[in-house]
Design a protein around this motif. Structure first.
Motif, PDB file in Angstrom:
ATOM      1  N   ASN A 143       0.864  -1.402  -0.233  1.00 23.85           N
ATOM      2  CA  ASN A 143       0.059   0.023  -0.073  1.00 23.85           C
ATOM      3  C   ASN A 143       0.776   1.087   0.059  1.00 23.85           C
ATOM      4  N   LEU A 144       0.744   2.057  -1.194  1.00 26.15           N
ATOM      5  CA  LEU A 144       1.562   3.450  -1.051  1.00 26.15           C
ATOM      6  C   LEU A 144       0.622   4.585  -0.879  1.00 26.15           C
ATOM      7  N   GLY A 145      -0.566   4.474  -1.185  1.00 27.92           N
ATOM      8  CA  GLY A 145      -1.325   5.798  -0.938  1.00 27.92           C
ATOM      9  C   GLY A 145      -2.132   6.046  -2.264  1.00 27.92           C
ATOM     10  N   GLN A 146      -3.164   6.982  -1.946  1.00 27.82           N
ATOM     11  CA  GLN A 146      -4.163   6.991  -3.173  1.00 27.82           C
ATOM     12  C   GLN A 146      -3.369   7.899  -4.206  1.00 27.82           C
ATOM     13  N   GLY A 147      -2.505   8.909  -3.888  1.00 23.71           N
ATOM     14  CA  GLY A 147      -1.711   9.788  -5.040  1.00 23.71           C
ATOM     15  C   GLY A 147      -0.957   8.674  -5.754  1.00 23.71           C
ATOM     16  N   ALA A 148       0.068   7.799  -5.166  1.00 23.18           N
ATOM     17  CA  ALA A 148       0.597   6.826  -6.010  1.00 23.18           C
ATOM     18  C   ALA A 148      -0.107   5.921  -6.719  1.00 23.18           C
ATOM     19  N   ALA A 149      -1.321   5.637  -6.452  1.00 24.80           N
ATOM     20  CA  ALA A 149      -2.114   4.622  -7.123  1.00 24.80           C
ATOM     21  C   ALA A 149      -2.553   5.515  -8.489  1.00 24.80           C
ATOM     22  N   LEU A 150      -2.962   6.680  -8.130  1.00 25.78           N
ATOM     23  CA  LEU A 150      -3.288   7.617  -9.286  1.00 25.78           C
ATOM     24  C   LEU A 150      -2.431   7.823 -10.441  1.00 25.78           C
ATOM     25  N   GLU A 151      -1.136   7.902  -9.972  1.00 28.17           N
ATOM     26  CA  GLU A 151       0.017   7.937 -10.829  1.00 28.17           C
ATOM     27  C   GLU A 151       0.287   6.741 -11.690  1.00 28.17           C
ATOM     28  N   THR A 152       0.085   5.751 -11.029  1.00 28.83           N
ATOM     29  CA  THR A 152       0.286   4.381 -11.806  1.00 28.83           C
ATOM     30  C   THR A 152      -0.788   4.473 -12.643  1.00 28.83           C
ATOM     31  N   GLU A 204      -0.819  14.692 -19.211  1.00 24.39           N
ATOM     32  CA  GLU A 204       0.706  14.902 -19.365  1.00 24.39           C
ATOM     33  C   GLU A 204       1.487  15.754 -18.244  1.00 24.39           C
ATOM     34  N   HIS A 205       0.666  16.671 -18.012  1.00 19.95           N
ATOM     35  CA  HIS A 205       1.253  17.945 -17.221  1.00 19.95           C
ATOM     36  C   HIS A 205       1.390  17.459 -15.740  1.00 19.95           C
ATOM     37  N   VAL A 206       0.344  16.504 -15.312  1.00 17.15           N
ATOM     38  CA  VAL A 206       0.082  16.361 -13.927  1.00 17.15           C
ATOM     39  C   VAL A 206       0.827  14.958 -13.423  1.00 17.15           C
ATOM     40  N   ARG A 207       1.979  15.191 -13.488  1.00 18.79           N
ATOM     41  CA  ARG A 207       2.807  13.978 -12.714  1.00 18.79           C
ATOM     42  C   ARG A 207       2.781  14.061 -11.413  1.00 18.79           C
ATOM     43  N   ILE A 208       1.946  13.110 -10.605  1.00 16.32           N
ATOM     44  CA  ILE A 208       2.062  13.042  -9.319  1.00 16.32           C
ATOM     45  C   ILE A 208       3.110  12.481  -8.526  1.00 16.32           C
ATOM     46  N   LYS A 209       3.772  13.357  -7.604  1.00 17.51           N
ATOM     47  CA  LYS A 209       4.668  12.687  -6.789  1.00 17.51           C
ATOM     48  C   LYS A 209       4.094  12.543  -5.168  1.00 17.51           C
ATOM     49  N   GLN A 210       3.342  13.168  -4.886  1.00 13.74           N
ATOM     50  CA  GLN A 210       2.527  13.072  -3.442  1.00 13.74           C
ATOM     51  C   GLN A 210       1.946  11.752  -3.412  1.00 13.74           C
ATOM     52  N   ASN A 211       2.472  10.622  -2.700  1.00 16.30           N
ATOM     53  CA  ASN A 211       1.921   9.448  -2.758  1.00 16.30           C
ATOM     54  C   ASN A 211       0.510   9.403  -1.948  1.00 16.30           C
ATOM     55  N   ARG A 212       0.319   9.945  -1.001  1.00 12.50           N
ATOM     56  CA  ARG A 212      -0.932  10.178  -0.052  1.00 12.50           C
ATOM     57  C   ARG A 212      -1.652  11.213  -0.683  1.00 12.50           C
ATOM     58  N   MET A 213      -2.493  11.694   0.400  1.00 12.95           N
ATOM     59  CA  MET A 213      -3.454  12.308   0.149  1.00 12.95           C
ATOM     60  C   MET A 213      -3.101  13.957  -0.450  1.00 12.95           C
ATOM     61  N   ALA A 214      -2.014  14.202  -0.263  1.00 16.34           N
ATOM     62  CA  ALA A 214      -1.698  15.870  -0.778  1.00 16.34           C
ATOM     63  C   ALA A 214      -1.636  15.905  -2.177  1.00 16.34           C
ATOM     64  N   ALA A 230     -16.382   6.699   7.079  1.00 16.74           N
ATOM     65  CA  ALA A 230     -15.489   6.000   8.198  1.00 16.74           C
ATOM     66  C   ALA A 230     -14.171   5.586   7.605  1.00 16.74           C
ATOM     67  N   LYS A 231     -14.195   5.483   6.252  1.00 17.13           N
ATOM     68  CA  LYS A 231     -12.938   5.081   5.656  1.00 17.13           C
ATOM     69  C   LYS A 231     -12.298   6.274   5.251  1.00 17.13           C
ATOM     70  N   GLY A 232     -13.150   7.253   4.977  1.00 10.42           N
ATOM     71  CA  GLY A 232     -12.452   8.584   4.351  1.00 10.42           C
ATOM     72  C   GLY A 232     -11.517   9.296   5.403  1.00 10.42           C
ATOM     73  N   GLN A 233     -11.419  10.672   4.818  1.00 13.51           N
ATOM     74  CA  GLN A 233     -10.459  11.646   5.549  1.00 13.51           C
ATOM     75  C   GLN A 233     -10.883  11.904   6.916  1.00 13.51           C
ATOM     76  N   VAL A 290      -3.646  17.504   8.728  1.00 14.20           N
ATOM     77  CA  VAL A 290      -2.543  17.794   9.346  1.00 14.20           C
ATOM     78  C   VAL A 290      -1.301  17.039   8.560  1.00 14.20           C
ATOM     79  N   GLN A 291      -1.767  15.782   8.195  1.00 11.02           N
ATOM     80  CA  GLN A 291      -0.757  14.774   7.632  1.00 11.02           C
ATOM     81  C   GLN A 291      -0.646  15.587   6.054  1.00 11.02           C
ATOM     82  N   ILE A 292      -1.746  15.948   5.514  1.00 13.48           N
ATOM     83  CA  ILE A 292      -1.623  16.547   3.846  1.00 13.48           C
ATOM     84  C   ILE A 292      -0.545  17.816   4.179  1.00 13.48           C
ATOM     85  N   LEU A 293      -0.925  18.749   5.125  1.00 13.22           N
ATOM     86  CA  LEU A 293       0.082  19.783   5.352  1.00 13.22           C
ATOM     87  C   LEU A 293       1.530  19.512   5.241  1.00 13.22           C
TER      88      LEU A 293
END
Lengths: 111, 242
Positions: free
Chosen positions: B72-81, B174-184, B216-219, B225-228
């Protein structure tokens, strides 16, 4: 100082026990390193005149400045380097996991 | 030969079962009306790996690629994949849409995104406050604050912050390469869109359906704070650079 000394000693023992439990038998060297560093720090807190003597030797006005300021610089530096390493590790781990996912992608079967 | 498909859906998924299947079935029902859908589903290291056998089968207008993160890497990483998989796919799509897998985002809102892209927008963001969403009050307040924060950080003035329902044309994606692995990643995407300077942005109303389970599963507020923290790391260590 009378109350602070035993409280500090208790705090150090508590931290050591915590880390001893965390690191286990395989990390005894970490335990000993912490013990030495904590005790050295405690000596300067409990014997401020020693810190003052050292500060005078280096031309610094107060003993506490001589001890705390370099320590603070070092801690901030370590914290930033450790965060940077974690960030880079995260990117590299994600690259690796992603490549595996892309290489092994599968398509849905036709109805 | 593969049938032509207009829409690529980029969908991260983590520990979803029946809700995922329902979402995919609704997409499949809708697929023909939007010219064909290809879902790039990324299982982000679910405890029980998602099996192709449990997912809807492909039809003339619906196809699905399943990719799996072994951890598990996080939603950002999964979106980048999913983003890379869609860009590397043999065919090009007219629209690339990011969508949640838990049923909060309604496939029925999809045509509005496509219409906005067709009207000349490069990036389309969903706005839950304009649609018929059942957003809880606490979350509304948090999102209002996030909206102000994002306006300062990204320079983009959007009505809804952190809405995962968005659409891109190929140039924008093509412009939106995602490096933030989690919710940021939600803020990072807006930063990249703003930094590109040439992308035309639009918003469309969407109806987000919250349920007890998805809430319950969401943010949580602590998640903010973690996003910041992640954004600060990204800013300091180069997360917004190409």
């Amino acid at each position: 100082m009378k109350l602070f000394g035993p409280l500090l000693a208790l705090f150090i023992v508590f931290l050591l026990l915590l880390d001893y439990a965390r690191f286990g038998r395989n990390m005894r060297r970490v335990f000993w390193l912490e013990l030495i560093l904590f005790c050295a720090g405690a000596v300067f807190v409990l014997m401020p005149e020693w810190a003052q003597a050292l500060a005078n030797l280096f031309g610094v006005g107060r003993g506490v400045d001589f001890i705390v300021y370099p320590l603070l610089i070092w801690l901030v530096h370590e914290s930033i380097v450790s965060r940077y390493n974690r960030w880079e590790d995260g990117l590299q781990r994600a690259d690796l996991v992603r490549q595996l996912a892309l290489d092994n992608a599968r398509r849905a079967k036709p109805e | 030969m593969q049938p032509a498909q207009r829409v690529a859906i980029l969908m991260p998924v983590y520990n979803e079962g029946e809700r995922l299947r329902t979402t995919l079935l609704r997409l499949r029902e809708l697929a023909a009306t939007v010219g064909g859908v290809h879902v790039f589903l990324v299982d982000d290291g679910s405890r029980v790996p998602i099996s192709l056998d449990a997912l809807p089968r492909s039809t003339a207008s619906f196809d699905l690629s399943l990719l799996r993160h072994i951890v598990n890497l996080g939603q950002g990483a999964a979106l980048e994949t999913a983003r890379l998989a869609a860009l590397m796919f043999a065919a090009e799509f007219d629209a690339y849409v990011t969508m949640d897998s838990d049923g909060q985002h309604l496939p029925e809102d999809l045509p509005q995104f496509l219409a906005a892209l067709k009207s000349g927008a490069d990036v389309v963001f969903g706005n839950r406050f304009a649609g018929e969403s059942n957003t809880p009050t606490g979350r509304k307040l948090l999102l209002r604050m996030a909206r102000l924060f994002e306006r300062v950080v990204t320079g983009l003035s959007l009505s809804d912050a952190h809405n995962g329902y968005r659409a891109f044309n190929r140039t924008a994606l093509e412009h939106v390469r995602i490096k933030q692995n989690r919710m940021a990643h939600a803020t990072e995407i807006k930063q990249r869109v703003a930094h590109a300077r040439v992308l035309k942005v639009a918003e469309v109303p969407v109806s987000i359906r919250y349920s007890q389970e998805t809430l319950a599963k969401g943010q949580t507020s602590l998640g903010a704070v973690q996003i910041l923290r992640d954004l600060v790391d990204g800013f300091v260590f180069g997360g917004t650079r190409k």
